[in-house]
Design a protein around this motif. Structure first.
Motif, short mmCIF file in Angstrom:
data_model
loop_
_atom_site.label_atom_id
_atom_site.label_comp_id
_atom_site.label_asym_id
_atom_site.label_seq_id
_atom_site.Cartn_x
_atom_site.Cartn_y
_atom_site.Cartn_z
N GLN A 1 1.41 -21.21 -27.53
CA GLN A 1 -0.20 -21.23 -28.10
C GLN A 1 -0.47 -20.07 -27.04
O GLN A 1 -0.09 -20.40 -25.83
N PHE A 2 -1.15 -18.75 -27.16
CA PHE A 2 -1.92 -17.50 -26.07
C PHE A 2 -2.77 -17.76 -26.82
O PHE A 2 -3.82 -16.73 -25.86
N ALA A 3 -3.45 -17.45 -27.80
CA ALA A 3 -4.75 -16.89 -28.45
C ALA A 3 -5.78 -18.49 -27.42
O ALA A 3 -5.78 -19.12 -27.07
N PRO A 4 -7.43 -17.53 -26.77
CA PRO A 4 -8.08 -15.73 -27.44
C PRO A 4 -6.87 -15.09 -26.41
O PRO A 4 -7.54 -14.13 -27.15
N TYR A 5 -6.14 -15.34 -25.86
CA TYR A 5 -5.09 -14.41 -25.01
C TYR A 5 -4.67 -13.19 -25.84
O TYR A 5 -3.64 -13.73 -26.92
N HIS A 6 -5.02 -12.33 -25.75
CA HIS A 6 -3.94 -11.48 -26.21
C HIS A 6 -3.08 -10.23 -25.55
O HIS A 6 -2.85 -9.57 -24.37
N LEU A 7 -1.72 -10.17 -25.40
CA LEU A 7 -0.25 -10.17 -25.68
C LEU A 7 -0.67 -8.35 -26.75
O LEU A 7 0.16 -8.83 -27.69
N ARG A 8 -1.13 -7.84 -26.25
CA ARG A 8 -1.02 -6.56 -27.12
C ARG A 8 0.44 -5.13 -27.40
O ARG A 8 0.23 -5.15 -28.29
N LEU A 9 1.03 -5.73 -26.47
CA LEU A 9 2.73 -5.49 -26.78
C LEU A 9 3.54 -5.77 -27.77
O LEU A 9 4.26 -5.05 -28.54
N ASP A 10 3.30 -7.72 -27.45
CA ASP A 10 4.08 -8.24 -28.30
C ASP A 10 3.03 -7.47 -29.94
O ASP A 10 4.40 -7.68 -31.06
N TRP A 11 2.24 -7.82 -30.37
CA TRP A 11 1.32 -7.39 -31.16
C TRP A 11 2.05 -6.38 -31.60
O TRP A 11 2.10 -5.91 -32.83
N MET A 12 1.46 -5.34 -31.04
CA MET A 12 2.54 -3.97 -31.21
C MET A 12 4.06 -3.85 -31.70
O MET A 12 4.55 -3.14 -32.71
N MET A 13 4.55 -5.09 -31.12
CA MET A 13 6.36 -4.80 -31.97
C MET A 13 6.02 -5.38 -33.26
O MET A 13 7.20 -5.37 -34.23
N TRP A 14 5.01 -6.28 -33.44
CA TRP A 14 5.05 -6.47 -35.15
C TRP A 14 4.89 -5.51 -36.07
O TRP A 14 5.83 -5.38 -37.30
N PHE A 15 3.83 -4.97 -35.92
CA PHE A 15 3.79 -3.93 -36.41
C PHE A 15 5.28 -3.15 -36.35
O PHE A 15 5.32 -2.60 -37.29
N ALA A 16 5.54 -2.56 -35.18
CA ALA A 16 6.60 -1.95 -35.47
C ALA A 16 7.66 -2.49 -35.70
O ALA A 16 8.52 -1.58 -36.49
N ALA A 17 7.81 -3.81 -36.16
CA ALA A 17 8.91 -4.03 -37.45
C ALA A 17 8.69 -3.46 -38.40
O ALA A 17 9.15 -3.89 -39.50
N LEU A 18 7.53 -3.61 -39.22
CA LEU A 18 7.15 -3.42 -40.42
C LEU A 18 7.30 -2.28 -40.58
O LEU A 18 8.17 -1.63 -41.99
N SER A 19 7.21 -1.07 -39.48
CA SER A 19 7.03 0.39 -40.08
C SER A 19 7.76 0.94 -38.38
O SER A 19 6.90 0.79 -38.41
N PRO A 20 8.77 1.95 -37.87
CA PRO A 20 8.78 2.44 -37.09
C PRO A 20 8.28 3.07 -36.62
O PRO A 20 7.87 3.90 -35.53
#
Length: 473
Positions: free
Chosen positions: A372-391
């Motif tokens: 559990q990390f929320a409400p803290y925001h791990l910005r790099l981890d979130w963008m890695m999820w987007f990167a997996a959706l599309s390079p």
């Protein structure tokens, strides 16, 4: 009778202000701890490069006037300090005008950060915090009862958050209309939480009930926020319960928490209201002028919300005063993850020993349970999820991240849970591979203890060394 204020909502205002100050603290803390690797002088998307091409009028920010890592850190830690002071109630000890100025400080500082944060600050809850934080400036302190018009404007934000999210779902993925999206969502959401595995394995009829309840809460209940009490309290309470359910099921930074905070001013909390003098004329004039401005700025967000081509999470003014919101208009059926690895071999071979970098929040080691990390925001981890959706989501920053890993850059490594390489022995090559992840079944988890099962899909970035880092996977 004082037409301008609602004394019975003094406790609701108090709880709202203290909770909002706590969210401000979390936001500034995340900025202070993560900015160097993301937007700092040697960051993946440096602020200096951004302000050189984007004028002040399009992205007003203190950092348009001056930038250094030390200055940014000073602003972020100042924001933490002011947020803590507000959470402790310092504004209540000040004159009304001074309390308003104190609330203006974190808004100005966070606006400055968001407007130069680029991809890392492109999330809807950034604008939501700014929109709510701006209204909080005019909510008053112990010298005046809560202004009715500000309380109604806060309900107006909550209405747009919930109703906009409901509309984007009904117009978007067909699985929302079929009530089947939650067959997949708990597994494929950006950052699963400790209970997400359990939520995923709930019976499918319950998933359908979850989706139906979501539609009711987002498409019907928001209208009752403007009904007389106790109906408005019941509507806000139902929204709070729904958001707490989402808090349990995943890690959505402070999106759920700020929605809960937004619902508080609609609650008629019991308690005897203190005697306070009538609001001064200058305060009434300022509040009414601000309300008129915000209602005028609501035109474009409302037009977007009612449009068949509705877009999510968009700011229509550079100050983020009135925005449009929404989430998960479409739901992925399959989860992909980018796994980043390094090796110390001079020449990468099939039998080279590739060691995996571990991120703090995103799935990696199949045996590591989500945290559990929320409400803290791990910005790099979130963008890695987007990167997996599309390079394409990673075009601007992924190559620089790899370069920093090849250098064993301390600021970048602090964003990770673990680096497999000692500080004095960086990897010779770094690569990235795409895997399909799925939650294990009940039997698989009993037998292996793993939460995830993963299957290699393809290379995301071939082995890359420092002398020639590829900018695009």
């Amino acid at each position: 009778m004082d037409w301008f204020t609602a004394p019975d909502y003094w406790l609701s205002r108090l709880v709202f202000q203290r909770a909002l100050a706590g969210l401000y603290f979390v936001a500034f803390l995340a900025a202070a701890l993560q900015f160097r690797a993301l937007i700092g002088e040697r960051g993946m998307l440096p602020v200096r490069r951004f302000v050189a091409r984007v004028p002040f009028r399009k992205a007003p920010s203190l950092f348009q006037l001056h930038y250094s890592d030390r200055f940014f850190a000073g602003c972020a830690w100042t924001g933490c300090g002011v947020a803590l002071a507000l959470a402790a109630g310092l504004d209540s000890w000040l004159p009304l005008w001074a309390g308003m100025l104190l609330w203006l400080v974190p808004w100005l500082l966070y606006l400055s950060i968001v407007n130069v944060g680029q991809t890392w600050y492109g999330f809807g809850w950034e604008s939501l915090l700014l929109e709510v934080g701006f209204l909080a400036v005019f909510l008053g302190n112990d010298e005046v009862a809560p202004p009715i018009v500000v309380l109604l404007l806060l309900r107006w934000i909550l209405f747009r958050v919930e109703f906009g999210a409901g509309l984007i779902k009904m117009r978007g993925d067909a699985c929302w209309r079929k009530l089947t999206c939650l067959y997949h969502h708990h597994e494929t959401q950006p950052m699963p939480g400790p209970l997400s595995w359990w939520f995923h394995h709930l019976p499918r009829p319950l998933h359908r009930a979850e989706a139906a309840a979501n539609h009711v809460t987002q498409l019907a209940v928001p209208f009752f926020l403007f009904a007389p009490q106790p109906i408005a309290t019941a509507a806000a309470s139902l929204m709070i319960v729904t958001q707490l359910w989402l808090v349990l099921s995943g890690n959505f930074a402070w999106l759920n928490w700020i929605t809960i905070v937004l619902a508080v001013p609609a609650l008629h909390l019991p308690g005897e209201a203190p005697d306070v003098p009538a609001a001064p004329l200058w305060y009434e004039v300022v509040v009414i002028a601000v309300a008129a401005l915000l209602l005028g700025l609501s035109y474009r967000p409302v037009r977007n919300m009612l449009s068949r081509r509705q877009i999510m999470n968009r700011s229509f003014d550079p100050l983020h005063l009135v925005n449009t919101y929404g989430a998960f208009g479409s739901v992925s059926r399959i989860r992909h993850e980018v796994v980043v690895e390094g090796t110390t071999d001079d020449v990468p071979r099939r039998d080279s020993q590739w060691k995996e970098y571990e991120f703090k929040g995103k799935p990696g080691d199949p045996h590591r349970r989500p945290r559990q990390f929320a409400p803290y925001h791990l910005r790099l981890d979130w963008m890695m999820w987007f990167a997996a959706l599309s390079p394409a989501y990673a075009d601007a920053w992924f190559g620089t991240m790899v370069e920093r890993l090849l250098e064993n850059d301390p600021a970048t490594l602090r964003l990770l849970r673990h680096s497999p390489f000692p500080a004095d022995a960086p990897p010779r090559y770094v690569r990235a591979r795409l895997f399909r992840y799925r939650f294990t079944t009940w039997r698989e988890r009993r037998e292996t203890g793993a939460c995830w099962e993963r299957t290699y899909v393809r290379d995301f970035l071939p082995p890359t060394r420092l002398a020639g880092v590829a900018q695009r996977p």
